[in-house]
Write a protein that holds these residues in place. Sequence first.
Motif, PDB file in Angstrom:
ATOM      1  N   GLY A  48       0.878  -1.335  -0.063  1.00  0.00           N
ATOM      2  CA  GLY A  48       0.053   0.005  -0.257  1.00  0.00           C
ATOM      3  C   GLY A  48       0.890   1.192   0.073  1.00  0.00           C
ATOM      4  N   VAL A  49       1.873   1.180   0.791  1.00  0.00           N
ATOM      5  CA  VAL A  49       2.662   2.580   0.947  1.00  0.00           C
ATOM      6  C   VAL A  49       3.514   2.769  -0.595  1.00  0.00           C
ATOM      7  N   GLN A  50       3.758   1.500  -1.164  1.00  0.00           N
ATOM      8  CA  GLN A  50       4.501   1.569  -2.548  1.00  0.00           C
ATOM      9  C   GLN A  50       3.731   2.142  -3.527  1.00  0.00           C
ATOM     10  N   ALA A  51       2.237   1.511  -3.301  1.00  0.00           N
ATOM     11  CA  ALA A  51       1.348   1.982  -4.426  1.00  0.00           C
ATOM     12  C   ALA A  51       0.826   3.360  -4.222  1.00  0.00           C
ATOM     13  N   ILE A  52       0.845   3.999  -3.105  1.00  0.00           N
ATOM     14  CA  ILE A  52       0.603   5.358  -3.152  1.00  0.00           C
ATOM     15  C   ILE A  52       1.838   6.454  -3.654  1.00  0.00           C
ATOM     16  N   HIS A  53       3.028   5.766  -3.149  1.00  0.00           N
ATOM     17  CA  HIS A  53       4.328   6.496  -3.524  1.00  0.00           C
ATOM     18  C   HIS A  53       4.453   6.173  -5.170  1.00  0.00           C
ATOM     19  N   ASP A  54       4.104   5.290  -5.604  1.00  0.00           N
ATOM     20  CA  ASP A  54       4.293   5.086  -7.076  1.00  0.00           C
ATOM     21  C   ASP A  54       3.094   6.112  -7.627  1.00  0.00           C
ATOM     22  N   GLY A  55       1.867   6.125  -7.154  1.00  0.00           N
ATOM     23  CA  GLY A  55       0.926   7.062  -7.636  1.00  0.00           C
ATOM     24  C   GLY A  55       1.394   8.544  -7.803  1.00  0.00           C
ATOM     25  N   VAL A 282      -5.167  10.878  -0.674  1.00  0.00           N
ATOM     26  CA  VAL A 282      -3.855  11.122  -0.184  1.00  0.00           C
ATOM     27  C   VAL A 282      -2.730  11.131  -1.099  1.00  0.00           C
ATOM     28  N   THR A 283      -2.783  10.409  -1.927  1.00  0.00           N
ATOM     29  CA  THR A 283      -2.027  10.226  -3.335  1.00  0.00           C
ATOM     30  C   THR A 283      -1.755  11.676  -3.876  1.00  0.00           C
ATOM     31  N   LEU A 284      -2.843  12.180  -4.130  1.00  0.00           N
ATOM     32  CA  LEU A 284      -2.962  13.781  -4.653  1.00  0.00           C
ATOM     33  C   LEU A 284      -2.235  14.578  -3.643  1.00  0.00           C
ATOM     34  N   SER A 285      -2.587  14.385  -2.404  1.00  0.00           N
ATOM     35  CA  SER A 285      -1.901  15.421  -1.447  1.00  0.00           C
ATOM     36  C   SER A 285      -0.286  15.153  -1.099  1.00  0.00           C
ATOM     37  N   ALA A 287       1.578  14.003  -3.641  1.00  0.00           N
ATOM     38  CA  ALA A 287       2.318  14.459  -4.742  1.00  0.00           C
ATOM     39  C   ALA A 287       2.381  16.121  -4.618  1.00  0.00           C
ATOM     40  N   GLU A 288       1.367  16.813  -4.326  1.00  0.00           N
ATOM     41  CA  GLU A 288       1.291  18.133  -4.348  1.00  0.00           C
ATOM     42  C   GLU A 288       2.321  18.769  -3.249  1.00  0.00           C
ATOM     43  N   GLY A 289       2.263  17.954  -1.991  1.00  0.00           N
ATOM     44  CA  GLY A 289       3.442  18.575  -1.056  1.00  0.00           C
ATOM     45  C   GLY A 289       4.712  18.268  -1.394  1.00  0.00           C
ATOM     46  N   LEU A 290       5.084  17.049  -1.999  1.00  0.00           N
ATOM     47  CA  LEU A 290       6.238  17.020  -2.165  1.00  0.00           C
ATOM     48  C   LEU A 290       7.088  17.758  -3.412  1.00  0.00           C
ATOM     49  N   SER A 291       6.118  18.422  -4.214  1.00  0.00           N
ATOM     50  CA  SER A 291       6.541  19.049  -5.359  1.00  0.00           C
ATOM     51  C   SER A 291       7.029  20.234  -5.057  1.00  0.00           C
ATOM     52  N   ALA A 292       6.593  20.827  -3.816  1.00  0.00           N
ATOM     53  CA  ALA A 292       7.129  22.233  -3.139  1.00  0.00           C
ATOM     54  C   ALA A 292       8.184  21.930  -2.483  1.00  0.00           C
ATOM     55  N   ILE A 293       8.141  20.846  -1.651  1.00  0.00           N
ATOM     56  CA  ILE A 293       9.217  20.698  -0.813  1.00  0.00           C
ATOM     57  C   ILE A 293      10.620  20.154  -1.377  1.00  0.00           C
ATOM     58  N   ALA A 294      10.437  19.527  -2.866  1.00  0.00           N
ATOM     59  CA  ALA A 294      11.499  19.396  -3.635  1.00  0.00           C
ATOM     60  C   ALA A 294      12.297  20.772  -4.064  1.00  0.00           C
ATOM     61  N   LEU A 295      11.253  21.448  -4.453  1.00  0.00           N
ATOM     62  CA  LEU A 295      11.873  22.741  -5.013  1.00  0.00           C
ATOM     63  C   LEU A 295      12.477  23.521  -3.812  1.00  0.00           C
ATOM     64  N   PHE A 296      12.053  23.629  -2.475  1.00  0.00           N
ATOM     65  CA  PHE A 296      12.818  24.213  -1.495  1.00  0.00           C
ATOM     66  C   PHE A 296      14.231  23.692  -1.349  1.00  0.00           C
ATOM     67  N   GLN A 297      14.093  22.450  -1.280  1.00  0.00           N
ATOM     68  CA  GLN A 297      15.406  21.426  -0.895  1.00  0.00           C
ATOM     69  C   GLN A 297      16.489  21.854  -2.089  1.00  0.00           C
ATOM     70  N   MET A 334      -2.796   7.259   7.060  1.00  0.00           N
ATOM     71  CA  MET A 334      -1.944   6.745   5.626  1.00  0.00           C
ATOM     72  C   MET A 334      -0.824   7.825   5.581  1.00  0.00           C
ATOM     73  N   THR A 335      -1.128   9.097   5.803  1.00  0.00           N
ATOM     74  CA  THR A 335      -0.345  10.335   5.346  1.00  0.00           C
ATOM     75  C   THR A 335       0.935  10.160   6.409  1.00  0.00           C
ATOM     76  N   GLY A 336       0.664   9.731   7.646  1.00  0.00           N
ATOM     77  CA  GLY A 336       1.607   9.501   8.718  1.00  0.00           C
ATOM     78  C   GLY A 336       2.676   8.479   8.299  1.00  0.00           C
ATOM     79  N   GLN A 337       2.351   7.558   7.668  1.00  0.00           N
ATOM     80  CA  GLN A 337       2.873   6.353   7.072  1.00  0.00           C
ATOM     81  C   GLN A 337       4.227   6.965   5.861  1.00  0.00           C
ATOM     82  N   MET A 338       3.326   7.801   4.932  1.00  0.00           N
ATOM     83  CA  MET A 338       4.042   8.194   3.950  1.00  0.00           C
ATOM     84  C   MET A 338       5.096   9.237   4.311  1.00  0.00           C
ATOM     85  N   ALA A 339       4.820   9.951   5.621  1.00  0.00           N
ATOM     86  CA  ALA A 339       5.792  11.067   5.947  1.00  0.00           C
ATOM     87  C   ALA A 339       6.781  10.205   6.404  1.00  0.00           C
ATOM     88  N   ARG A 340       6.657   9.232   7.074  1.00  0.00           N
ATOM     89  CA  ARG A 340       7.947   8.498   7.707  1.00  0.00           C
ATOM     90  C   ARG A 340       8.707   7.717   6.473  1.00  0.00           C
TER      91      ARG A 340
END
Length: 519
Positions: A48-55, A282-285, A287-297, A334-340
Amino acid sequence: MTDASPRKRRSGGRAANTARRGAQLFKQMPFNPPINIDRPTEPLDDDGVQAIHDGAMRILEDIGIEFLNEEALEIFREAGCTVNGTNVRMGRDWVMEMLAKAPAQFTITPRNLDREITIGGKHMLFGNVSSPPNYFDLEIGRKVSGNREQCANLLKLTQYFNCIHFAGGYPVEPVDVHASVRHLDVVHDKLLLTDKACHAYSLGKERVEDVMEMVRIAGGLTDEEFAAKPHMYTNINSTSPLKHDVPMIDGCLRAIRKGQAVIVTPFTLAGAMAPVTMSGAVTLSIAEGLSAIALFQYVRPGCACVIGTFTSNVDMMSGAPAFGTPEYMRATQMTGQMARFYGLPMRASGVCAANVPDGQAMWETSNSLWSAVQSGTNVVYHAAGWLEGGLIASPEKFIMDCEILQMIQRYMDPAITATGPDEIAVDTIKEVGSGGHFFGVQHTQDRYETAFHQPFISDWRNFEAWEIAGGVWTAERAHKMFKNIIAEFEAPPMDIAIKEELAAFVERRKAEGGAPTDF
């Protein structure tokens, strides 16, 4: 705008806090942000974690995110991402490379060094309600537009309660203050009335730059000291689905370049701005969050970033947002799992859809708060005072929520689950035997004041005793406590030179017009 003189003397700290402690209206727990000692609830298996990550990666690679900020687009081009107009597509390898630069844990240090907070790991922090345009209390008895006095009173509650660890945005929007100078007046109030870590809205460069300067002044910091580590933070929301706007990205870029922290929180309502399935939302959320964090990093490797969740569902009969629902709780877990999975600290919220501080308000908020506990959330926004899906702030609700927060803090106390010889208490059990009781034994007498959680607003009397005492309902008790707190409130100390410098800055910026508006 800045002063390169040596750092000014800081007032406050443990001695000042101890001196004020005698004025407490009730015995509350000390300022001691809890450590979450429980294992997180993880509804997803590895697949499940991999499915959300891949999505999420497929969204970033194949669909892309709209970035309306021109500077961000130029940065993405420089980084080798595919930019077509405002659409940005980025490869998963690049995204993961950027995320690996983000710290898993960091601190925010406000003007009172004893209020420093740690974000990440098992640390858990609670903040006040932020940004409702309206206000309700039992004395007014109806929903009204917020004003500066109401905002200041909610800031006083933010400072007063030790279970509130940081100050979020405006606890109610003071619409009686023009938007061009609102940030100056409210943050000035915030810095005088609280000594906890505070927030800047990313709503135009003037607001962000002004607040950073005010926090620097209040801390008695040089420019270099301010930029050396986070002393404040900003929180942004994506414009779901699949979009980041101009001012919020601009504000974050300004903050990270000066060493301050950012929280990226997509607002994905399943069935409205996100798929109706919670894993899809959760998958959409993500993706949107990571796109900005990647920019900032990419811009500032190692900058302090938090991924947030505000994923819930709508009432499919009316389209209204719903909070504290089973779906909301699972999405948070679910988002907690993905954050970890990504090694990022996480933000969630204490929210409800109720309109007044009633039973619905408390069970929905309790569900929200406990899902934050279950998910391993580090930063809990809106933990006290939120009503009507974020459209109303209420002091009674604030105080009632603090009762829950103190329960959570006590729940995390390792003393409850200690298993040493004194806790197992075999000798005491032998002493009492089968025909006695434990009230009078020394083991109980040594611990009776601290053995159990003691509420400050709940009423544990039986019905008859409660009725004889006036039959006062919980919200009414909270209202009386609110009035007493405001009447006896003492602002934390601030060095007079710092206070004067801060006031002068505010007056100068107001004379210059503050932040531009179109009205």
